[in-house]
Design an enzyme around this catalytic site. Sequence first.
Site, mmCIF file in Angstrom:
data_model
loop_
_atom_site.group_PDB
_atom_site.id
_atom_site.type_symbol
_atom_site.label_atom_id
_atom_site.label_comp_id
_atom_site.label_asym_id
_atom_site.label_seq_id
_atom_site.Cartn_x
_atom_site.Cartn_y
_atom_site.Cartn_z
ATOM 1 N N CYS A 79 0.919 -1.283 -0.020
ATOM 2 C CA CYS A 79 0.017 0.047 -0.271
ATOM 3 C C CYS A 79 0.720 1.224 0.026
ATOM 4 C CB CYS A 79 -0.816 -0.065 1.367
ATOM 5 S SG CYS A 79 -2.022 1.535 1.624
ATOM 6 N N ASN A 80 0.848 2.096 -1.064
ATOM 7 C CA ASN A 80 1.727 3.183 -1.197
ATOM 8 C C ASN A 80 1.185 4.400 -0.204
ATOM 9 O OD1 ASN A 80 2.991 3.302 -4.079
ATOM 10 N ND2 ASN A 80 1.132 2.012 -4.100
ATOM 11 N N THR A 81 0.102 4.445 0.190
ATOM 12 C CA THR A 81 -0.364 5.214 1.266
ATOM 13 C C THR A 81 0.402 4.952 2.533
ATOM 14 O OG1 THR A 81 -2.503 5.349 0.196
ATOM 15 C CG2 THR A 81 -2.421 6.197 2.257
ATOM 16 N N CYS A 189 -0.600 3.681 -6.672
ATOM 17 C CA CYS A 189 -1.581 2.880 -5.645
ATOM 18 C C CYS A 189 -1.691 1.584 -6.261
ATOM 19 C CB CYS A 189 -2.921 3.874 -5.429
ATOM 20 S SG CYS A 189 -4.518 2.733 -4.743
HETATM 21 N N1 DGL Z 1 -3.978 0.252 -2.302
HETATM 22 C C1 DGL Z 1 -3.875 1.527 -1.621
HETATM 23 C C2 DGL Z 1 -2.390 2.253 -2.136
HETATM 24 O O1 DGL Z 1 -1.733 1.657 -2.738
HETATM 25 C C3 DGL Z 1 -4.940 2.186 -1.692
HETATM 26 C C4 DGL Z 1 -4.749 3.374 -0.597
HETATM 27 C C5 DGL Z 1 -6.282 3.629 0.195
HETATM 28 O O2 DGL Z 1 -6.627 2.815 0.751
HETATM 29 O O3 DGL Z 1 -6.407 5.009 -0.005
HETATM 30 O O4 DGL Z 1 -2.171 3.377 -1.709
#
Ligand code: DGL
Length: 269
Positions: A79-81, A189
Amino acid sequence: MNKRLSTNNNPIGILDSGVGGLSVWQEVIKTLPHESIIYFGDSANCPYGEKSKTRIKTMTENIIDFLLKKDCKLIIIACNTISVSIIEELRKKYSIPIIAIEPAIKVAAKHTKNKNIGVLATRGTQKGKLYKNTKEKLPKNINIHFQIGKGLVEIVEKGEINAPKNIKLLKKYLNPLMNKNIDQLVLGCTHYPFLTRQIKQITENKINIINPAKAVAKQTKKKLTDHKLLTNRSKPNYTFFTSGKIFLIEKLLPNINLKSIKINLNKKL
Ligand code: DGL
């Protein structure tokens, strides 16, 4: 050296705010086909991108603690976030190896001819320190055009990855980037690779789409090798936990044979 110390048959843990990390999972099983994996998707709390850093930290630590109780030997933050906002804190707190994902801006910078790169990601990722630091290290003549993809995570969470109505929303985000003459689009993302077919349709295959999942899988293999943590078993176990009500693996990864996979719904932390 004692041979038993050079392998480890415990699972790898992969986590995401929801189902997006499955785009990483599918690369990890290709690169490390013998490793067992436990996946946790926090779909009940998804999206993380609009939440505060403190809240993201609490939720992520709960998942990591859960995965550690299941004896995971390495954690992939798919998850990038999460990665761009709290990876340093996580690495300080936990002693096991943690692999992070981040928007592959450096790769895009290497490939761009137009000197214009598009990054499609969540608000949380745009705010993150890691993203800002990477951007600052790039040559000054490369322009990065950031676009927040509000609503895209929710589309993937519902499994509506081929719905014709997505085109309108995707165009709203992609047109301004195309107007900037980008030739590289970084998917910042892990949910977004599931929209690649529609993104390609809109960009008419003229833009190189960059998904860092393969690089994360390679990095994981290297870490396991360096730490002597590779398994010596041949048959892996795959288990999925979700805090949500449904799990969309068959919709998102139609080629996966579900018979060999354990899925646990509604695992509340
Ligand atoms: N899959 C997550 C990412 O890569 C989604 C983030 C979220 O939940 O906003 O950021």
